[in-house]
Motif scaffolding. Structure first.
Motif, PDB file in Angstrom:
ATOM      1  N   GLY A 122       0.750  -1.250   0.155  1.00  0.00           N
ATOM      2  CA  GLY A 122      -0.204  -0.048   0.130  1.00  0.00           C
ATOM      3  C   GLY A 122       0.893   1.302   0.152  1.00  0.00           C
ATOM      4  O   GLY A 122       1.997   1.304   0.344  1.00  0.00           O
ATOM      5  N   VAL A 123       0.301   2.378  -0.544  1.00  0.00           N
ATOM      6  CA  VAL A 123       0.924   3.643  -0.577  1.00  0.00           C
ATOM      7  C   VAL A 123       0.467   4.596   0.328  1.00  0.00           C
ATOM      8  O   VAL A 123      -1.093   4.730   0.619  1.00  0.00           O
ATOM      9  CB  VAL A 123       0.936   4.079  -2.042  1.00  0.00           C
ATOM     10  CG1 VAL A 123      -0.672   4.439  -2.699  1.00  0.00           C
ATOM     11  CG2 VAL A 123       1.731   5.469  -2.193  1.00  0.00           C
ATOM     12  N   SER A 180      -2.999   2.680   1.259  1.00  0.00           N
ATOM     13  CA  SER A 180      -2.578   1.831   2.316  1.00  0.00           C
ATOM     14  C   SER A 180      -3.449   1.696   3.671  1.00  0.00           C
ATOM     15  O   SER A 180      -3.723   0.562   4.351  1.00  0.00           O
ATOM     16  CB  SER A 180      -1.445   2.262   2.844  1.00  0.00           C
ATOM     17  OG  SER A 180      -1.549   3.719   3.596  1.00  0.00           O
ATOM     18  N   ASP A 181      -4.433   2.664   3.867  1.00  0.00           N
ATOM     19  CA  ASP A 181      -5.411   2.674   4.763  1.00  0.00           C
ATOM     20  C   ASP A 181      -6.548   1.544   4.393  1.00  0.00           C
ATOM     21  O   ASP A 181      -7.008   0.413   5.147  1.00  0.00           O
ATOM     22  CB  ASP A 181      -6.118   3.694   5.050  1.00  0.00           C
ATOM     23  CG  ASP A 181      -5.387   4.945   5.673  1.00  0.00           C
ATOM     24  OD1 ASP A 181      -4.541   4.461   6.704  1.00  0.00           O
ATOM     25  OD2 ASP A 181      -5.325   6.113   5.587  1.00  0.00           O
ATOM     26  N   THR A 182      -6.755   1.374   2.990  1.00  0.00           N
ATOM     27  CA  THR A 182      -7.835   0.716   2.654  1.00  0.00           C
ATOM     28  C   THR A 182      -7.120  -0.873   2.759  1.00  0.00           C
ATOM     29  O   THR A 182      -7.964  -1.812   3.285  1.00  0.00           O
ATOM     30  CB  THR A 182      -8.239   0.887   1.487  1.00  0.00           C
ATOM     31  OG1 THR A 182      -8.759   2.051   1.204  1.00  0.00           O
ATOM     32  CG2 THR A 182      -9.164  -0.237   0.882  1.00  0.00           C
ATOM     33  N   VAL A 229      -5.656  -6.654   5.753  1.00  0.00           N
ATOM     34  CA  VAL A 229      -4.861  -7.186   6.746  1.00  0.00           C
ATOM     35  C   VAL A 229      -5.313  -7.749   7.874  1.00  0.00           C
ATOM     36  O   VAL A 229      -4.968  -8.699   8.518  1.00  0.00           O
ATOM     37  CB  VAL A 229      -3.539  -6.297   6.844  1.00  0.00           C
ATOM     38  CG1 VAL A 229      -2.443  -7.031   7.835  1.00  0.00           C
ATOM     39  CG2 VAL A 229      -2.611  -6.426   5.286  1.00  0.00           C
ATOM     40  N   ILE A 230      -6.028  -6.709   8.689  1.00  0.00           N
ATOM     41  CA  ILE A 230      -6.543  -7.010   9.825  1.00  0.00           C
ATOM     42  C   ILE A 230      -7.800  -7.849   9.731  1.00  0.00           C
ATOM     43  O   ILE A 230      -7.823  -8.861  10.642  1.00  0.00           O
ATOM     44  CB  ILE A 230      -7.133  -5.770  10.470  1.00  0.00           C
ATOM     45  CG1 ILE A 230      -5.885  -4.752  10.936  1.00  0.00           C
ATOM     46  CG2 ILE A 230      -7.887  -5.891  11.659  1.00  0.00           C
ATOM     47  CD1 ILE A 230      -6.455  -3.385  11.334  1.00  0.00           C
ATOM     48  N   SER A 279     -12.924 -13.566   6.290  1.00  0.00           N
ATOM     49  CA  SER A 279     -12.941 -13.559   4.610  1.00  0.00           C
ATOM     50  C   SER A 279     -12.793 -11.959   4.064  1.00  0.00           C
ATOM     51  O   SER A 279     -13.457 -11.030   4.637  1.00  0.00           O
ATOM     52  CB  SER A 279     -14.130 -14.158   3.919  1.00  0.00           C
ATOM     53  OG  SER A 279     -15.195 -13.533   4.266  1.00  0.00           O
ATOM     54  N   ILE A 280     -12.114 -11.721   3.127  1.00  0.00           N
ATOM     55  CA  ILE A 280     -11.946 -10.349   2.352  1.00  0.00           C
ATOM     56  C   ILE A 280     -12.541 -10.862   0.968  1.00  0.00           C
ATOM     57  O   ILE A 280     -12.445 -11.645   0.419  1.00  0.00           O
ATOM     58  CB  ILE A 280     -10.563  -9.837   2.705  1.00  0.00           C
ATOM     59  CG1 ILE A 280      -9.390 -10.656   1.716  1.00  0.00           C
ATOM     60  CG2 ILE A 280      -9.957  -9.842   4.029  1.00  0.00           C
ATOM     61  CD1 ILE A 280      -7.811 -10.215   1.678  1.00  0.00           C
TER      62      ILE A 280
END
Length: 381
Positions: A169-170, A357-359, A364-365, A372-373
């Motif tokens: 992520g950026v 990066s926040d998204t 990741v969490i 599931s993601i």
């Protein structure tokens, strides 16, 4: 065997063979950025890592021995503290992640970054088999690019439902569009100077020599261009070779070395530049390219690994690896075609937003929690 006890909620152990230090602030900086963001979200972490990038035999043996010793005893006596063990780079860090999983029944997450699959795993049959075992026993494997995703499926036969494709992520608070002329004034750069920027380790595999060759031809036709190089050199003999080549090409006054800069400083130099050039021989993903896109500049990169996907859909310009002539043509086309540059910038900004990066941290969490993601949103289209 000790009986597993209840882990502390939201406490994770990070194992990585790359992590920044005061002396080497950019070494594995992408791991630290994710750790910092996790801690902002309430995840308490302990990091056992290598923080010395030196590659001579003495330092390699010393740092790996001390790191492995610390990891072994920490997991043996304190592994029950953690809810999750997150390993960055499969081997050898994954061995200790596997130890925590087997001994304490903790959730094991492995992030594959590229060199651990493309290079390390191919060094011997034994390392390949150990890598495969770690990947198979992990609860979830995160890979940062599509090429690695295919390698995990085809070469290591990891089950598809165990793989999540997520870049690191950026940080779009740091890497953002700013007024070019204002930043040039801040950096004391002449208003009419056109900067071609390279950010990365100064090593042969990053295509530095090919970049110098390409730049010489560009400068002969445009006296306003300058090549700015940001990053450390890991091998003095190769850096000497770079310096000799610059002298031989007669471009000493046009090439500027900045050494190691902070992410904020890198972001400013991106804002001041016409483009980022990434002529690597191999790239698992190419996070610096994404940072440049988020900063609103075009990217020229080798058609290899994760860059092939990241720069696709007209989000950047690709050229054949190790081909300095094609690299020069690609750079020149952007310098001479404002409309083309503007289209690349627009598409690049859209791609950067996909990798905010926040998204990605939310995903990741979710992986830490065993939820599931949405896989469709994790893949770079």
């Amino acid at each position: 065997m000790r009986k597993p006890v209840r882990a502390i909620k939201n406490k994770i152990l990070i194992l990585s063979n790359m992590y920044p230090s005061d002396n080497y602030p950019t070494f594995g900086i992408f791991v630290k950025k994710q750790v910092d963001q996790l801690e902002e979200r309430g995840w308490v972490s302990n990091i056992i890592s290598i923080r010395d990038p030196r590659t001579d035999k003495f330092h390699v043996l010393k740092k790996y021995f001390l790191w492995m010793l610390k990891a072994f005893f920490h997991i043996l006596f304190k592994g029950n503290w953690y809810k999750v063990v997150h390993v960055h780079y499969v081997f050898p860090a994954g061995i200790f992640g596997l130890m925590a999983k087997r001994l304490w029944k903790r959730r094991l997450i492995v992030t594959v970054h590229g060199g651990d699959i493309d290079k390390m795993a191919r060094k011997s049959e034994r390392i390949f088999n150990l890598t495969r075992t770690i990947l198979h026993e992990a609860d979830q494997v995160i890979c940062v690019g599509y090429g690695l995703y295919q390698d995990l499926l085809n070469d290591f036969h990891v089950k598809e439902d165990k793989i999540s494709m997520l870049s690191m992520g950026v940080d779009q608070n740091t890497f953002q569009v700013r007024d070019k002329q204002a930043i040039k004034k801040k950096l004391d750069v002449p208003e009419d100077e056109k900067i071609i920027l390279f950010v990365g380790n100064i090593i042969k595999e990053k295509g530095v020599l090919e970049l110098l060759e390409a730049f010489q031809g560009i400068y002969q036709n445009n006296s306003k261009v300058r090549l700015h190089i940001v990053g450390p050199y890991k091998n003095k003999s190769f850096f000497d070779q770079v310096q000799e080549k610059i002298k031989r090409l007669d471009i000493e006054e046009q090439v500027v070395f900045h050494g190691v800069l902070s992410p904020e400083e890198v972001a400013y130099w991106m804002n001041a530049s016409e483009m980022l050039v990434l002529p690597s021989w191999m790239e698992g993903f190419g996070l610096v390219a994404l940072e440049a896109m988020s900063s609103g500049i075009p990217v020229v990169g080798s058609d290899v690994g994760g860059l092939s996907i990241l720069l696709g859909d007209n989000c950047g310009v690709k050229f054949p690896v190790k081909n300095s002539d094609q690299l020069a043509n690609s750079i020149t086309n952007i310098l001479n075609d404002d409309k083309r540059a503007d289209q690349l910038i627009e598409n690049g900004l859209h791609r950067a937003r996909e990798h905010n990066s926040d998204t990605l941290l939310n995903k990741v969490i979710s992986i830490y929690k065993g939820e599931s993601i949405d896989e469709k949103q994790t893949q770079t289209q």
